[in-house]
Enzyme design. Structure first.
Site, PDB file in Angstrom:
ATOM      1  N   ALA A 143       3.996  -1.500   4.524  1.00 27.42           N
ATOM      2  CA  ALA A 143       2.667  -2.359   5.022  1.00 27.42           C
ATOM      3  C   ALA A 143       2.869  -4.047   4.175  1.00 27.42           C
ATOM      4  CB  ALA A 143       0.910  -2.148   5.040  1.00 27.42           C
ATOM      5  N   LYS A 197       1.064  -1.377   0.332  1.00 23.49           N
ATOM      6  CA  LYS A 197       0.361  -0.469  -0.110  1.00 23.49           C
ATOM      7  C   LYS A 197       1.293   1.343   0.263  1.00 23.49           C
ATOM      8  CE  LYS A 197       0.839   1.417   4.607  1.00 23.49           C
ATOM      9  NZ  LYS A 197       1.545   2.304   4.823  1.00 23.49           N
ATOM     10  N   ASP A 227      -2.422  -1.513  10.591  1.00 23.11           N
ATOM     11  CA  ASP A 227      -2.721  -1.407   8.800  1.00 23.11           C
ATOM     12  C   ASP A 227      -3.065  -2.631   8.319  1.00 23.11           C
ATOM     13  OD1 ASP A 227      -1.938   1.075   8.474  1.00 23.11           O
ATOM     14  OD2 ASP A 227       0.415  -0.196   7.915  1.00 23.11           O
ATOM     15  N   ILE A 239      11.398  -5.077   2.514  1.00 23.76           N
ATOM     16  CA  ILE A 239      11.239  -5.106   3.944  1.00 23.76           C
ATOM     17  C   ILE A 239      11.096  -3.931   4.713  1.00 23.76           C
ATOM     18  CG2 ILE A 239      12.029  -6.373   5.859  1.00 23.76           C
ATOM     19  CD1 ILE A 239      12.567  -8.673   4.310  1.00 23.76           C
TER      20      ILE A 239
END
Length: 307
Positions: free
Chosen positions: A100, A9, A136, A95
């Site tokens: 997210a 996202k 999230d 990462i």
């Protein structure tokens, strides 16, 4: 076997409203799924074990991983302790990037294992479980474009845009930003400007609801991107400043911003072709700066069972 796509996202809007009584920040956000996605495969096992493997050796696959935490929570809620699964993660989302990726993988575990084990939980059930694991994660279950309030777990869907917008993501693969640090630093620098009560919070929520998101091209104004954490992170993170400057230098970009707590940044483009052209234009400068880039279309859904 069941295979699930777990998309990243970006934050089109991240506004820090103030502090809540539980110590978390009250947020008003717009989050948007994009088609950069991890892929998770799930298989039943007969030994009541939950195991995780990954094609990225740098990622922890121990009990602290959100995938296994989500799997354990779902199994505990089912009441069937004999359920087991082997899970394999193909990692494509960088990462520690503010995209997210970990939350989306955890959400994919809830969706994938709910189907694999035939538990029959509704999407609303899964979103509630997701909220117990991460702010999230409910968004990652729902996906698309959502207004996100509270800690980020309170969702209100935004109708999809008819325009084929795309984002160019840029990140230094050697840099990550601690989300707790970013919010702590935000509090240190901006607490005097925080709103003080629920009435003021709701006024800002209503203002955000009135914005016609993802349809800015009817005028000459840039899309109203905002990230309050960008003002905190960018001054102390050279990779963020470099990414924003490069994206801002492309004439076709409609607007640029940092995503989440960073360090990923993105430019918004009118379509995927323009986005890819910009990536090609910037190729030499990106390489010189040690930055990686991804051209991504918007997605109208969250985690999705593919097979």
């Amino acid at each position: 076997m069941i295979t699930v796509s777990a998309p990243a996202k970006v934050n089109l809007h991240l506004e820090v409203l103030g502090l809540r009584s539980d110590g978390f920040h009250e947020l008003a956000m717009v989050m948007q799924s994009i088609d950069l996605a991890d892929r998770l495969s799930f298989q039943n096992t007969a030994d009541a074990q939950l195991s995780l493997t990954c094609d990225d050796a740098s990622l922890s696959v121990g009990d602290d991983n959100l995938i296994l935490r989500a799997a354990q929570l779902l199994r505990d809620r089912s009441g069937f302790s004999e359920l087991g699964a082997s899970i394999h993660l193909e990692k494509r989302i960088p990462i520690g990037a503010g995209l997210a990726g970990g939350s989306s993988d955890g959400a994919a575990a809830l969706v994938g294992l709910n189907a694999l084990w035939g538990l029959g939980h509704s999407t609303a059930d899964l979103e509630r479980m997701a909220a117990e694991l991460g702010s999230d994660m409910p968004f990652c279950v729902a996906g698309g474009c959502q207004l996100c309030f509270g800690r980020g777990e309170q969702l209100e869907a935004v109708p999809p845009t008819p325009q084929p917008l795309a984002v160019l993501l840029v990140k230094d693969p050697t840099v990550s930003v601690s989300t707790p640090w970013a919010y702590k630093r935000c509090r240190e620098l901006k607490q005097s400007h925080y709103l003080a009560d629920e009435a003021a919070f709701e006024q800002r929520r209503q203002a955000l609801r009135s914005v016609d998101w993802l349809q800015p091209l009817r005028s000459d104004l840039p899309p109203p991107l905002r990230n309050d954490l960008q003002d905190v992170v960018a001054p102390e993170t050279a990779a963020v400043r470099s990414a924003l400057d490069l994206l801002d230098s492309v004439p076709q970009s409609l607007a640029v911003a940092m995503s989440g707590s960073g360090p990923s940044c993105f430019g918004l483009f009118s379509d995927l072709a323009s986005c890819r052209h910009a990536q090609d234009q910037l190729a030499t400068q990106l390489e010189r700066a040690g930055l990686k880039a991804w051209s991504c279309a918007l997605r109208s859904d969250g985690v999705r069972i593919e097979a």
